[in-house]
Design a protein around this motif. Structure first.
Motif, PDB file in Angstrom:
ATOM      1  N   UNK A 138      36.246 -43.896   7.289  1.00  0.00           N
ATOM      2  CA  UNK A 138      36.547 -44.897   8.250  1.00  0.00           C
ATOM      3  C   UNK A 138      38.220 -44.602   8.295  1.00  0.00           C
ATOM      4  N   UNK A 139      38.807 -44.425   7.158  1.00  0.00           N
ATOM      5  CA  UNK A 139      40.084 -44.486   7.079  1.00  0.00           C
ATOM      6  C   UNK A 139      40.722 -43.108   7.621  1.00  0.00           C
ATOM      7  N   UNK A 140      39.918 -42.034   7.616  1.00  0.00           N
ATOM      8  CA  UNK A 140      40.332 -40.635   8.180  1.00  0.00           C
ATOM      9  C   UNK A 140      40.636 -39.948   7.058  1.00  0.00           C
ATOM     10  N   UNK A 141      40.147 -40.213   5.913  1.00  0.00           N
ATOM     11  CA  UNK A 141      40.351 -39.180   4.704  1.00  0.00           C
ATOM     12  C   UNK A 141      39.720 -37.842   5.040  1.00  0.00           C
ATOM     13  N   UNK A 142      38.478 -37.824   5.668  1.00  0.00           N
ATOM     14  CA  UNK A 142      37.848 -36.488   5.925  1.00  0.00           C
ATOM     15  C   UNK A 142      38.281 -35.755   6.934  1.00  0.00           C
ATOM     16  N   UNK A 143      39.077 -36.297   7.971  1.00  0.00           N
ATOM     17  CA  UNK A 143      39.162 -35.838   9.399  1.00  0.00           C
ATOM     18  C   UNK A 143      37.564 -35.812  10.238  1.00  0.00           C
ATOM     19  N   UNK A 144      37.799 -35.386  11.475  1.00  0.00           N
ATOM     20  CA  UNK A 144      36.497 -35.450  12.091  1.00  0.00           C
ATOM     21  C   UNK A 144      35.368 -34.642  11.253  1.00  0.00           C
ATOM     22  N   UNK A 145      34.362 -35.143  11.461  1.00  0.00           N
ATOM     23  CA  UNK A 145      33.114 -34.797  10.788  1.00  0.00           C
ATOM     24  C   UNK A 145      32.515 -33.561  11.435  1.00  0.00           C
ATOM     25  N   UNK A 146      32.238 -32.546  10.689  1.00  0.00           N
ATOM     26  CA  UNK A 146      31.450 -31.355  11.270  1.00  0.00           C
ATOM     27  C   UNK A 146      30.001 -31.100  10.693  1.00  0.00           C
ATOM     28  N   UNK A 147      29.590 -31.466   9.528  1.00  0.00           N
ATOM     29  CA  UNK A 147      28.393 -31.208   8.909  1.00  0.00           C
ATOM     30  C   UNK A 147      27.930 -32.351   8.248  1.00  0.00           C
ATOM     31  N   UNK A 148      26.587 -32.649   8.418  1.00  0.00           N
ATOM     32  CA  UNK A 148      25.992 -33.695   7.590  1.00  0.00           C
ATOM     33  C   UNK A 148      24.630 -33.349   7.083  1.00  0.00           C
ATOM     34  N   UNK A 149      24.666 -33.191   5.737  1.00  0.00           N
ATOM     35  CA  UNK A 149      23.541 -32.522   5.163  1.00  0.00           C
ATOM     36  C   UNK A 149      22.989 -32.974   3.733  1.00  0.00           C
ATOM     37  N   UNK A 254      20.247 -37.051  -2.016  1.00  0.00           N
ATOM     38  CA  UNK A 254      21.491 -36.583  -2.137  1.00  0.00           C
ATOM     39  C   UNK A 254      22.101 -36.089  -0.737  1.00  0.00           C
ATOM     40  N   UNK A 255      23.366 -36.438  -0.444  1.00  0.00           N
ATOM     41  CA  UNK A 255      24.085 -36.091   0.787  1.00  0.00           C
ATOM     42  C   UNK A 255      25.253 -35.501   0.855  1.00  0.00           C
ATOM     43  N   UNK A 256      25.767 -34.569   1.588  1.00  0.00           N
ATOM     44  CA  UNK A 256      27.276 -34.317   1.814  1.00  0.00           C
ATOM     45  C   UNK A 256      27.722 -34.441   3.006  1.00  0.00           C
ATOM     46  N   UNK A 257      28.811 -34.947   3.269  1.00  0.00           N
ATOM     47  CA  UNK A 257      29.234 -35.584   4.747  1.00  0.00           C
ATOM     48  C   UNK A 257      30.762 -34.603   4.630  1.00  0.00           C
ATOM     49  N   UNK A 258      30.627 -33.363   5.363  1.00  0.00           N
ATOM     50  CA  UNK A 258      31.791 -32.443   5.500  1.00  0.00           C
ATOM     51  C   UNK A 258      32.647 -32.765   6.767  1.00  0.00           C
ATOM     52  N   UNK A 259      33.987 -32.818   6.448  1.00  0.00           N
ATOM     53  CA  UNK A 259      34.790 -32.998   7.544  1.00  0.00           C
ATOM     54  C   UNK A 259      35.920 -31.960   7.555  1.00  0.00           C
ATOM     55  N   UNK A 260      36.917 -32.136   8.533  1.00  0.00           N
ATOM     56  CA  UNK A 260      37.916 -30.896   8.796  1.00  0.00           C
ATOM     57  C   UNK A 260      39.017 -31.159   7.793  1.00  0.00           C
ATOM     58  N   UNK A 261      38.982 -32.143   7.155  1.00  0.00           N
ATOM     59  CA  UNK A 261      40.205 -32.558   5.990  1.00  0.00           C
ATOM     60  C   UNK A 261      39.526 -32.510   4.597  1.00  0.00           C
ATOM     61  N   UNK A 262      38.262 -32.953   4.410  1.00  0.00           N
ATOM     62  CA  UNK A 262      37.778 -32.974   2.981  1.00  0.00           C
ATOM     63  C   UNK A 262      36.121 -33.355   3.289  1.00  0.00           C
TER      64      UNK A 262
END
Length: 362
Positions: A138-149, A254-262
């Motif tokens: 929500x704070x924007x640390x990850x940037x826009x999200x691209x992959x949820x797996x 287990x989950x990984x949420x992958x954004x443009x920044x982290x």
């Protein structure tokens, strides 16, 4: 917070978890009901209830019970929840809220009409590390999200001699692995990211077409494994593997949420930390660290280094339900609307697997 007067219907493993959470939240376990009056008497002492109810209906109608916890096999959830709401009482109903979409939708409307608190224990939301992930996204640390797996893997039905009432679709519903644990994963990823699964393609596998039952074998029609590919309403792609036959995996969500920044990653079997991935370096953010987000801080009930786990999540969930009963609805409380969402996703997964096609999730 007032000490809520509670009753529990169903005295198995999850009923015991609810009972501990009632006491942790400052509630009073007034009564317990089980499949038989004799079972309720045995459960009274084991769960620490004041009395044993002769039936679920007796417990629901009791004047000295404010909140009813439904912890029965799945096929009874909708019927009992409707009775609780008709009695004007607050209700916590184990998932699945109902074994079909229409019944789940009926319960959402009944809860709205009753004006009482109606919650479903999607309790993995209550890990501090999950709230940390949500706060960072929500704070924007990850940037826009691209992959949820990710995956949700268990092994308790790995062998042909393993059996349980959940295997029977008349008791557990048409979907087992996805309907039982896959919906937890989906709820968690939607809650943490704010994305919604919009379209999906699913495959299912029954590892054991027959399972041992007493001195005979019974045919199995529900799935042991489900794999799901999906698109979200905000343009991310995703996938999840769900299994109840993965040897050695006891309860590995287990989950990984992958954004443009982290990226951020959470493992339910290592719940006191959140992995944060970046191109130059990675971080392991421990629960209770000084720089954790405000989203997570409320759930740090023990000092850092003192592990919190599944029961702590349940305790926090029930405490939030009781706070809502007192008129203070906390952020992130899972309600019957979330139970309905799980039913919709389950129906879409079943349809996709049956038709071998992509299905739009309404």
């Amino acid at each position: 917070m007032n000490g809520q007067r509670s009753g529990i219907i169903g005295a198995g493993f999850i009923g015991e978890v609810h009972a501990r959470a009632v006491r942790s939240a400052g509630g009073v376990l007034v009564a317990v009901a089980d499949a038989t009056p004799e079972g309720a008497i045995k459960a009274r002492d084991r769960l620490g209830a004041q009395r044993a109810a002769r039936s679920a209906e007796e417990l629901i109608s009791a004047d000295d019970i404010d909140v009813v916890h439904i912890c029965t096999p799945n096929h009874l959830h909708a019927e009992l929840a409707l009775k609780v709401l008709a009695a004007g009482k607050h209700v916590i109903c184990e998932k699945p809220l109902a074994t079909d979409v229409a019944s789940a939708q009926q319960l959402v409307q009944a809860a709205a009409d009753a004006g009482t608190v109606a919650a479903v224990p999607f309790i993995y939301r209550f890990y501090s590390a999950v709230r940390e992930a949500r706060g960072r996204i929500a704070r924007g640390d990850t940037g826009p999200l691209r992959l949820l797996h990710g995956s949700y893997l268990q092994d308790w039905l790995s062998n042909v001699q393993d059996n349980n009432w959940r295997v029977d679709p008349k008791l557990g519903g048409s979907s087992r692995a996805f309907g039982d644990i896959g919906v937890h994963w989906c709820d968690l990823v939607e809650f943490a990211t704010g994305h919604r699964i919009a379209r999906l393609s699913a495959r299912m596998l029954t590892a054991h077409p027959e399972r041992a039952a007493a001195n005979e074998t019974t045919a199995v029609s529900t799935e042991d494994v489900a794999t799901v590919l999906f698109d979200t309403d905000q343009g991310a792609l995703g996938s999840v593997v769900v299994s109840q036959v993965s040897h050695g995996r006891k309860n590995r969500l287990w989950l990984s949420i992958d954004g443009t920044q982290s990226s951020v990653s959470f493992d339910q079997e290592l719940p006191d930390s959140l992995w944060v991935g970046q191109q130059l370096h990675n971080l392991t953010v421990m629960r209770g660290s000084a720089d954790t987000t405000s989203e997570a801080q409320r759930f740090n009930v023990l000092p850092p280094g003192h592990p919190q786990g599944y029961q702590d999540c349940f305790n926090a969930f029930v405490a939030d339900v009781y706070a809502a009963v007192d008129g203070d609805v906390p952020d992130g409380l899972p309600t019957f609307a979330d139970g309905y969402r799980a039913a919709v996703l389950t129906a879409a997964v079943l349809e996709s697997a049956r038709t071998d096609s992509w299905v739009t999730v309404l």
